[in-house]
Write an enzyme that holds these catalytic residues in place. Structure first.
Site, short mmCIF file in Angstrom:
data_model
loop_
_atom_site.label_atom_id
_atom_site.label_comp_id
_atom_site.label_asym_id
_atom_site.label_seq_id
_atom_site.Cartn_x
_atom_site.Cartn_y
_atom_site.Cartn_z
N PHE A 134 0.86 -1.18 0.00
CA PHE A 134 0.00 0.00 0.00
C PHE A 134 0.90 1.23 0.00
O PHE A 134 1.54 1.55 1.00
CB PHE A 134 -0.96 0.06 1.19
CG PHE A 134 -1.86 1.27 1.11
CD1 PHE A 134 -2.97 1.25 0.29
CD2 PHE A 134 -1.56 2.42 1.81
CE1 PHE A 134 -3.79 2.37 0.18
CE2 PHE A 134 -2.37 3.53 1.71
CZ PHE A 134 -3.49 3.51 0.89
N ASP A 219 9.61 2.99 1.73
CA ASP A 219 8.41 3.76 2.04
C ASP A 219 8.17 3.66 3.55
O ASP A 219 7.60 2.69 4.04
CB ASP A 219 7.21 3.22 1.26
CG ASP A 219 5.91 3.97 1.56
OD1 ASP A 219 5.86 4.72 2.55
OD2 ASP A 219 4.93 3.77 0.81
N LYS A 248 2.86 11.42 6.78
CA LYS A 248 2.05 11.22 7.98
C LYS A 248 2.61 11.94 9.20
O LYS A 248 2.38 13.11 9.40
CB LYS A 248 1.81 9.74 8.22
CG LYS A 248 0.97 9.11 7.11
CD LYS A 248 0.43 7.77 7.50
CE LYS A 248 -0.33 7.10 6.36
NZ LYS A 248 -1.52 7.80 5.91
#
Length: 394
Positions: A134, A219, A248
């Site tokens: 994801f 990531d 984030k």
């Protein structure tokens, strides 16, 4: 909720709670009920809701200047780039806004590096990625997703990606060829259910990519910035990738902030006009990001995540066989597989909601636990008591 249902696109299926205020690890709904946040905005809220240091940094910057665009310099940009590069042990930063933008930037970076530096023939650059990944929901990113919900009906799809099983080093090695410019991985797969790869996998990818002159792109949007008990999840195998993709928690749950961080050789392939973002690296984002970096620099949040995370995983391990079939994770991050006979992940999440705990399901009967790193041990234990309460066998 009815108005949202009537007037917003149905691209999310939120739990039936309407949050009005929040502080630390707790949120309060419009009717005054309190809930312990065990999701932390998918790690965007690592430092908790309304963290005083982050709110003060944002308020101070709001009174000065919030946006210049990159048409002009501003007085927070250089410090943000310098200090983030230092935190990562890198040289160069390319700021963006969202995680997906940062991943797209990393893809463009890898391709351009492949053509300009490695010498891959034009149009043939290939990136190796992992199944069950994801990385976001843009058209290019869903082109290499294996999740039908994320991918279906959004074609035609972007070529240039080879998908291999996650955690399979031999599969990565077999997929890398002369046209490969990067291997893009999550050090821990979050959306897939907090999947931790086998020991030695990340180190093996690092060794292979170095040998084959391929970029290793990590990531760390969900796994980085303290979540796993280290600044970056890659550090658990003493691995430093060529490129970090961050987001984030970099914005402290206050503003969207993301970045690609690498060497000058890699990010130096860009020239003015080839890539950019109006809001990327804006003064407000840099001010908040600088405070996040300062908080991480002390190591206290990483240490807290390591200590409380060890306690969390010990307690969760005791539930295996008592309504829980498997637990995975690292630090204050766990994927908990509930016995399907007890209900779906959504149903378990709704039962926990009724007990004042907010979690989110993924992939059937899995729930994810990722509380703010500021959570107290007492509150963490209380949340575990509530989990036991929805497991008849616990």
């Amino acid at each position: 909720m009815a108005a949202a249902e009537a007037h917003s696109a149905h691209n999310y299926h939120p739990l039936p709670v309407v949050v009005a205020t929040a502080e630390g690890a707790w949120m309060t709904d419009v009717e005054g009920r309190r809930y312990l946040d065990m999701l932390a905005g998918y790690s965007a809220l690592n430092f908790g809701h309304g963290n005083p240091r982050l709110i003060a940094a944002a308020k101070a910057q709001l009174d000065r200047v919030t946006l210049t665009s990159r048409a002009f310099h501003h007085d927070r940009f250089a410090a943000f780039c310098t200090e983030l590069a230092e935190l990562c042990g890198m040289q160069t930063v390319l700021p963006m806004n969202t995680g997906a933008e940062a991943v797209e930037t990393a893809i463009k970076t890898a391709r351009k590096w492949g053509y300009r530096v490695k010498g891959v023939p034009d149009g043939r650059a290939n990136i190796v990625v992992a199944a069950d990944n994801f990385h976001g929901r843009t058209t290019t990113i869903v082109s290499f997703s294996t999740d039908p919900d994320a991918r279906a009906d959004f074609g035609p799809y972007t070529p240039g990606f080879t998908i291999v099983p996650y955690g399979d080093l031999a599969a990565v090695e077999a997929a890398v060829d002369d046209d490969t410019v990067a291997v893009l991985l999550e050090p821990i797969q979050g959306e897939a259910g907090v999947l931790v790869p086998p020991p030695g996998y990340l180190a093996g990818v690092r060794r292979l990519t170095t040998e084959r002159n391929v970029l290793f792109i990590a990531d760390e949007i969900q796994s980085g910035l303290g979540r796993t008990g280290r600044t970056f999840a890659c550090e658990h195998e003493d691995v430093v990738p060529d490129v970090y993709v961050l987001g984030k928690a970099l914005g402290g749950g206050v503003v969207p902030v993301s970045a690609v961080v690498s060497s000058q050789e890699v990010l130096g392939v860009f020239r003015p006009g080839e890539h950019g973002s109006t809001f990327g690296g804006n003064p407000l984002a840099c001010a908040v990001g600088l405070e996040v970096i300062a908080m991480l620099r002390t190591g206290e949040y990483q240490e807290r995540a390591a200590e409380l995370g060890a306690h969390l995983h010990r307690e969760l391990a005791g539930l295996v066989g008592a309504g829980v079939t498997e637990v995975r994770g690292r630090g204050l991050w766990a994927g908990v597989d509930i016995d399907p006979a007890l209900g779906t992940g959504r149903e378990i999440s709704e039962r926990l909601l009724g007990r004042g705990v907010l979690v989110k399901d993924t992939h059937g009967s899995t729930i994810r636990l990722a509380p703010p790193l500021v959570i107290t041990k007492e509150d963490l234990d209380w949340s575990l008591d509530q989990l036991r309460g929805v497991l008849p066998s616990a």
